[in-house]
Design an enzyme around this catalytic site. Structure first.
Site, short mmCIF file in Angstrom:
data_model
loop_
_atom_site.label_atom_id
_atom_site.label_comp_id
_atom_site.label_asym_id
_atom_site.label_seq_id
_atom_site.Cartn_x
_atom_site.Cartn_y
_atom_site.Cartn_z
N HIS A 85 -15.63 -5.50 6.08
CA HIS A 85 -14.78 -5.37 4.89
C HIS A 85 -15.11 -6.37 3.80
CE1 HIS A 85 -12.58 -2.46 7.15
NE2 HIS A 85 -12.45 -3.32 8.12
N GLU A 114 -2.93 7.41 8.39
CA GLU A 114 -3.70 8.36 7.57
C GLU A 114 -4.77 9.03 8.45
OE1 GLU A 114 -3.94 6.08 3.21
OE2 GLU A 114 -5.55 5.82 4.67
N ARG A 165 -6.56 -7.23 -10.44
CA ARG A 165 -7.28 -8.47 -10.79
C ARG A 165 -8.67 -8.12 -11.25
NH1 ARG A 165 -8.06 -7.61 -5.27
NH2 ARG A 165 -10.26 -7.59 -4.75
N LYS A 191 0.83 -1.23 0.00
CA LYS A 191 0.00 0.00 0.00
C LYS A 191 0.85 1.27 0.00
CE LYS A 191 -3.27 -2.87 0.14
NZ LYS A 191 -3.30 -3.51 -1.17
C1 MV4 Z 1 -9.90 4.11 5.24
C2 MV4 Z 1 -11.17 4.53 5.73
C3 MV4 Z 1 -11.29 5.82 6.26
N1 MV4 Z 1 -10.21 6.64 6.29
N2 MV4 Z 1 -8.86 4.94 5.28
C4 MV4 Z 1 -10.99 -0.47 4.63
C5 MV4 Z 1 -10.07 -1.55 4.09
C6 MV4 Z 1 -9.44 -0.90 2.93
N3 MV4 Z 1 -10.30 -1.07 1.76
C7 MV4 Z 1 -9.33 0.53 3.33
N4 MV4 Z 1 -10.47 0.76 4.19
C8 MV4 Z 1 -10.73 2.00 4.68
N5 MV4 Z 1 -9.72 2.87 4.71
C9 MV4 Z 1 -9.01 6.19 5.80
N6 MV4 Z 1 -7.95 7.01 5.84
C10 MV4 Z 1 -12.24 3.62 5.65
C11 MV4 Z 1 -12.01 2.37 5.12
C12 MV4 Z 1 -13.14 1.45 5.04
C13 MV4 Z 1 -13.67 0.94 6.23
C14 MV4 Z 1 -13.08 1.23 7.46
C15 MV4 Z 1 -13.65 0.72 8.59
C16 MV4 Z 1 -14.77 -0.10 8.53
C17 MV4 Z 1 -15.31 -0.43 7.31
C18 MV4 Z 1 -14.77 0.07 6.14
C19 MV4 Z 1 -15.31 -0.25 4.89
C20 MV4 Z 1 -14.75 0.26 3.74
C21 MV4 Z 1 -13.64 1.12 3.81
#
Ligand code: MV4
Length: 447
Positions: free
Chosen positions: A235, A200, A291, A116
């Protein structure tokens, strides 16, 4: 064109890839574990090879076994699908070194985007917007706390080798960051063998918006619009739609063009997805998937494009026919992921499918691994089917999805179809304004 492709996957995506191959007159080889001898993808394929025992590590993740199967069946190319080996750069390299075509991006791009921190740094150079934070790894919890003081709480600490929510922790103050950071770092060390972390600013109610791109081996790149994948539980995406109900045409074109330019500069080949968080009308890149994704059908239905066929043609070396053509997306598409799970406890519900009736009619598609009397094994992911609908507009798509969910019969096991019916009736979904936080509220209401 290839004469024979080995499908290194199982379930609905293996059936999906088989269908694209058959439409193109390409022979297919299925690989399966001992637990999947009766699986639909084995029945569909022209040939099949048992490559190992029930657990993925002994079969679908067994690189040597997959390559041997390709060798003995004289396959020319290998399609990895999603999950399993689909984003394993070492496997992609082994495939090419063994003389097969890998239906996917170059191994270097798989590697680059799998980390990442390197992914974020790379796309920053290419002009994509990213989230304020440490801009690289932090060298421990003290450094993480200093960054948090600079950018302000709440913050999120993530493992660079993570993805899909693993190895991350959200903190609303320093105490939470100190305790959560160590837990996430340990999870990353144990889960990925790499405990490098970054920090972040945490966006509290974002949407998850992703852009589908496709690049060929001649430098041509197109985007096929966005998907809104914000309805997630732990997720795991549950419902996806295209286009998003909240993006303007200008925002779509701007974001799509940014991703196309990034791919042109990268020399990206194959299908890929740029993931963004969208909050207060601003986009932030979070990661790129190298993918084909589970939710690709919603993009296919509004564009009238077979993305798996496009992947195969690109891997063969063909130029994108779609290049330069201004795609005219039409209508609206929604996908519901059907899981073999208890709708209340979400515990997996494997077992024998006694009744099976799939919905039909204009604009209804079912991508499924199920058939009557099939026994769902316990060793794999609980998603057993996808119900995808297309309508002239979002209202018609929702109405069609509601009707299709009423028609869909899967007897003998429990599924999350009742939850999907509730989602389609919910204010949050109908308004289109839902964020990644809203599915938990809907679930609480239906409990
Ligand atoms: C985040 C975020 C909010 N702020 N990053 C979740 C796993 C990956 N796809 C990145 N994700 C997130 N990154 C920042 N800076 C919110 C998510 C996020 C999420 C976070 C907590 C619970 C459920 C989530 C579902 C989708 C994305």
């Amino acid at each position: 064109m290839f004469k024979k492709i080995l499908i290194a996957n199982r379930g609905e995506i293996a059936a999906r890839i088989h269908r694209a191959c058959r439409d193109m007159g390409i022979q297919t080889v299925a690989v399966h574990s001992t637990a999947d001898a009766d699986a639909i993808h084995v029945k569909m394929a022209n040939e099949s090879v048992c490559i190992g025992d029930k657990y993925p590590k002994d079969s679908y993740l067994n690189m040597a076994a997959v390559l041997s199967a390709a060798e003995i069946t004289n396959a020319e190319a290998i399609h990895p699908g999603y999950g399993f080996l689909s984003e394993n750069a070492k496997f992609a390299k082994m495939v090419k070194e063994a003389g097969f075509e890998f239906i996917g991006p170059n191994p270097e791009h798989i590697e680059l985007m799998g980390d990442k921190i390197t992914a974020i740094k790379y796309v920053q150079e290419l002009g994509l917007p990213t989230i304020p934070g440490s801009n690289g790894g932090v060298d421990g919890v003290e450094h993480a706390c200093r960054i948090a003081e600079e950018i302000g709480y709440p913050v999120i600490a993530k493992a660079t080798a993570g993805g899909g929510g693993r190895g991350m922790t959200i903190a609303f103050n320093e105490a939470e960051l100190r305790s959560g950071f160590k837990i996430a770092q340990t999870e990353a060390k144990n889960g990925f063998g790499d405990d490098t972390m970054f920090v972040e600013k945490f966006l509290q109610k974002p949407k998850h918006i992703e852009i589908q791109v496709l690049g060929d081996k001649h430098g041509n790149v197109i985007h096929l619009g966005e998907r809104d994948c914000s309805l997630q539980r732990r997720h795991q995406k549950v419902v996806e739609e295209a286009p998003s109900a909240v993006l303007s045409a200008a925002q779509r074109d701007e974001l799509g063009e940014l991703c196309v330019k990034a791919c042109e500069k990268m020399g990206y080949i194959g299908a890929g997805t740029f993931e963004f968080l969208f909050e207060d009308d601003r986009f932030y890149f979070i990661e790129m998937n190298t993918r084909i994704q589970v939710e690709h059908p919603v993009t296919e239905l509004i564009n009238g494009v077979d993305l798996i066929a496009e992947q195969i043609k690109v891997a063969y070396g063909e130029e994108l026919e779609l290049k330069g053509i201004k795609l005219r997306p039409r209508g609206h598409s929604i996908e519901c992921r059907i899981n073999a799970e208890d709708p209340k406890t979400f515990m997996p519900s494997p077992g024998k499918v006694t009744d099976y009736f799939t919905p039909g009619g204009l604009g209804i598609r079912v991508d499924s691994a199920l058939y009557p009397e099939y026994t769902i094994p316990v060793y794999y992911d609980s998603m057993v089917a996808k119900l995808i609908v297309h309508g002239a507009n979002r209202e018609q798509a929702i109405a069609r999805m509601k009707r299709a969910l009423e028609e869909f019969v899967i007897g003998g096991i429990k599924t999350n179809i009742p939850l999907h019916r509730k989602i389609m009736e919910s204010e949050e979904f109908i308004s289109g304004k839902y964020s990644v936080k809203d599915l938990e509220d809907i679930i609480k209401r239906v409990k």
